[in-house]
Design a protein around this motif. Structure first.
Motif, mmCIF file in Angstrom:
data_model
loop_
_atom_site.group_PDB
_atom_site.id
_atom_site.type_symbol
_atom_site.label_atom_id
_atom_site.label_comp_id
_atom_site.label_asym_id
_atom_site.label_seq_id
_atom_site.Cartn_x
_atom_site.Cartn_y
_atom_site.Cartn_z
ATOM 1 N N MET A 29 0.836 -1.206 0.000
ATOM 2 C CA MET A 29 0.000 0.000 0.000
ATOM 3 C C MET A 29 0.872 1.258 0.000
ATOM 4 O O MET A 29 0.541 2.257 -0.626
ATOM 5 C CB MET A 29 -0.946 -0.003 1.195
ATOM 6 C CG MET A 29 -1.951 -1.154 1.152
ATOM 7 S SD MET A 29 -2.813 -1.316 -0.411
ATOM 8 C CE MET A 29 -3.866 0.097 -0.361
ATOM 9 N N GLY A 30 2.004 1.212 0.698
ATOM 10 C CA GLY A 30 2.934 2.349 0.677
ATOM 11 C C GLY A 30 3.508 2.572 -0.709
ATOM 12 O O GLY A 30 3.662 3.708 -1.157
ATOM 13 N N ASP A 31 3.823 1.485 -1.395
ATOM 14 C CA ASP A 31 4.342 1.595 -2.763
ATOM 15 C C ASP A 31 3.286 2.175 -3.704
ATOM 16 O O ASP A 31 3.603 2.982 -4.581
ATOM 17 C CB ASP A 31 4.806 0.240 -3.277
ATOM 18 C CG ASP A 31 6.060 -0.258 -2.573
ATOM 19 O OD1 ASP A 31 6.753 0.580 -1.947
ATOM 20 O OD2 ASP A 31 6.329 -1.473 -2.650
ATOM 21 N N VAL A 32 2.044 1.764 -3.503
ATOM 22 C CA VAL A 32 0.954 2.305 -4.322
ATOM 23 C C VAL A 32 0.809 3.800 -4.062
ATOM 24 O O VAL A 32 0.655 4.596 -5.001
ATOM 25 C CB VAL A 32 -0.369 1.552 -4.038
ATOM 26 C CG1 VAL A 32 -1.548 2.274 -4.671
ATOM 27 C CG2 VAL A 32 -0.285 0.135 -4.555
ATOM 28 N N ALA A 33 0.884 4.211 -2.798
ATOM 29 C CA ALA A 33 0.760 5.635 -2.463
ATOM 30 C C ALA A 33 1.902 6.445 -3.082
ATOM 31 O O ALA A 33 1.684 7.539 -3.605
ATOM 32 C CB ALA A 33 0.747 5.813 -0.949
ATOM 33 N N LYS A 34 3.117 5.905 -3.039
ATOM 34 C CA LYS A 34 4.256 6.597 -3.655
ATOM 35 C C LYS A 34 4.062 6.737 -5.165
ATOM 36 O O LYS A 34 4.397 7.763 -5.753
ATOM 37 C CB LYS A 34 5.551 5.851 -3.377
ATOM 38 C CG LYS A 34 6.028 5.979 -1.958
ATOM 39 C CD LYS A 34 7.299 5.184 -1.755
ATOM 40 C CE LYS A 34 7.732 5.198 -0.305
ATOM 41 N NZ LYS A 34 8.912 4.363 -0.068
ATOM 42 N N GLY A 35 3.529 5.700 -5.774
ATOM 43 C CA GLY A 35 3.272 5.742 -7.214
ATOM 44 C C GLY A 35 2.247 6.798 -7.569
ATOM 45 O O GLY A 35 2.395 7.523 -8.553
ATOM 46 N N ILE A 36 1.201 6.909 -6.769
ATOM 47 C CA ILE A 36 0.166 7.919 -7.022
ATOM 48 C C ILE A 36 0.742 9.319 -6.860
ATOM 49 O O ILE A 36 0.494 10.203 -7.681
ATOM 50 C CB ILE A 36 -1.039 7.697 -6.084
ATOM 51 C CG1 ILE A 36 -1.762 6.409 -6.474
ATOM 52 C CG2 ILE A 36 -1.991 8.888 -6.117
ATOM 53 C CD1 ILE A 36 -2.837 5.988 -5.489
ATOM 54 N N LYS A 37 1.544 9.534 -5.815
ATOM 55 C CA LYS A 37 2.162 10.849 -5.611
ATOM 56 C C LYS A 37 3.084 11.205 -6.772
ATOM 57 O O LYS A 37 3.096 12.341 -7.247
ATOM 58 C CB LYS A 37 2.948 10.866 -4.304
ATOM 59 C CG LYS A 37 2.079 10.909 -3.083
ATOM 60 C CD LYS A 37 2.921 10.915 -1.824
ATOM 61 C CE LYS A 37 2.056 10.852 -0.584
ATOM 62 N NZ LYS A 37 2.879 10.815 0.629
ATOM 63 N N SER A 38 3.853 10.230 -7.236
ATOM 64 C CA SER A 38 4.757 10.464 -8.356
ATOM 65 C C SER A 38 3.982 10.799 -9.627
ATOM 66 O O SER A 38 4.368 11.691 -10.387
ATOM 67 C CB SER A 38 5.625 9.231 -8.578
ATOM 68 O OG SER A 38 6.441 9.391 -9.703
ATOM 69 N N PHE A 39 2.887 10.101 -9.842
ATOM 70 C CA PHE A 39 2.048 10.363 -11.006
ATOM 71 C C PHE A 39 1.475 11.776 -10.962
ATOM 72 O O PHE A 39 1.507 12.505 -11.953
ATOM 73 C CB PHE A 39 0.915 9.339 -11.065
ATOM 74 C CG PHE A 39 -0.044 9.561 -12.198
ATOM 75 C CD1 PHE A 39 0.301 9.229 -13.490
ATOM 76 C CD2 PHE A 39 -1.292 10.108 -11.960
ATOM 77 C CE1 PHE A 39 -0.581 9.434 -14.530
ATOM 78 C CE2 PHE A 39 -2.178 10.314 -12.995
ATOM 79 C CZ PHE A 39 -1.825 9.977 -14.290
ATOM 80 N N LYS A 40 0.956 12.186 -9.804
ATOM 81 C CA LYS A 40 0.394 13.534 -9.660
ATOM 82 C C LYS A 40 1.471 14.591 -9.882
ATOM 83 O O LYS A 40 1.226 15.616 -10.525
ATOM 84 C CB LYS A 40 -0.230 13.709 -8.282
ATOM 85 C CG LYS A 40 -1.542 12.990 -8.120
ATOM 86 C CD LYS A 40 -2.136 13.264 -6.758
ATOM 87 C CE LYS A 40 -3.466 12.567 -6.587
ATOM 88 N NZ LYS A 40 -4.047 12.846 -5.257
ATOM 89 N N LYS A 41 2.672 14.366 -9.352
ATOM 90 C CA LYS A 41 3.756 15.322 -9.539
ATOM 91 C C LYS A 41 4.134 15.425 -11.015
ATOM 92 O O LYS A 41 4.352 16.510 -11.544
ATOM 93 C CB LYS A 41 4.976 14.914 -8.724
ATOM 94 C CG LYS A 41 6.108 15.897 -8.822
ATOM 95 C CD LYS A 41 7.306 15.459 -8.042
ATOM 96 C CE LYS A 41 8.427 16.471 -8.247
ATOM 97 N NZ LYS A 41 9.705 15.940 -7.862
ATOM 98 N N GLY A 42 4.186 14.296 -11.692
ATOM 99 C CA GLY A 42 4.499 14.297 -13.119
ATOM 100 C C GLY A 42 3.452 15.037 -13.934
ATOM 101 O O GLY A 42 3.774 15.763 -14.870
ATOM 102 N N MET A 43 2.190 14.861 -13.575
ATOM 103 C CA MET A 43 1.119 15.556 -14.289
ATOM 104 C C MET A 43 1.207 17.063 -14.068
ATOM 105 O O MET A 43 1.036 17.840 -15.002
ATOM 106 C CB MET A 43 -0.246 15.039 -13.847
ATOM 107 C CG MET A 43 -0.530 13.611 -14.276
ATOM 108 S SD MET A 43 -0.542 13.403 -16.054
ATOM 109 C CE MET A 43 -1.996 14.303 -16.486
ATOM 110 N N SER A 44 1.487 17.496 -12.833
ATOM 111 C CA SER A 44 1.579 18.935 -12.572
ATOM 112 C C SER A 44 2.809 19.526 -13.258
ATOM 113 O O SER A 44 2.759 20.645 -13.763
ATOM 114 C CB SER A 44 1.608 19.214 -11.069
ATOM 115 O OG SER A 44 2.796 18.721 -10.492
ATOM 116 N N ASP A 45 3.916 18.788 -13.304
ATOM 117 C CA ASP A 45 5.108 19.265 -14.014
ATOM 118 C C ASP A 45 4.825 19.411 -15.502
ATOM 119 O O ASP A 45 5.244 20.376 -16.137
ATOM 120 C CB ASP A 45 6.281 18.309 -13.807
ATOM 121 C CG ASP A 45 6.841 18.357 -12.400
ATOM 122 O OD1 ASP A 45 6.515 19.309 -11.664
ATOM 123 O OD2 ASP A 45 7.604 17.432 -12.037
#
Length: 77
Positions: A29-45
């Protein structure tokens, strides 16, 4: 036939716990949360880069219009 009883869900939960163990599920679940955060950061960038490129394009286009007007005035005058 279409819905599961509580016993079905308990068996599924037991199988999942046996396969992954108690420590693996929070880790997953922690890995999934990190993946979601990374995805959101990539989209905002990506959005900020697109806005910057659009501004540069508009600025370059405005510069072309001004230089064309200056060239026209020089040839006419």
């Amino acid at each position: 036939m279409g819905s599961f009883s509580i016993w079905h869900w308990l068996i599924v939960l037991a199988v999942v716990l046996l396969l992954f163990g108690r420590g693996k599920i929070p880790e997953l679940m922690g890995d999934v949360a990190k993946g979601i955060k990374s995805f959101k950061k990539g989209m905002s960038d990506e959005e900020s880069e697109a806005k910057t490129a659009e501004r540069r394009s508009l600025d370059a286009h405005d510069g072309d219009v001004v230089s064309r007007d200056v060239k026209t005035e020089k040839t006419v005058g």
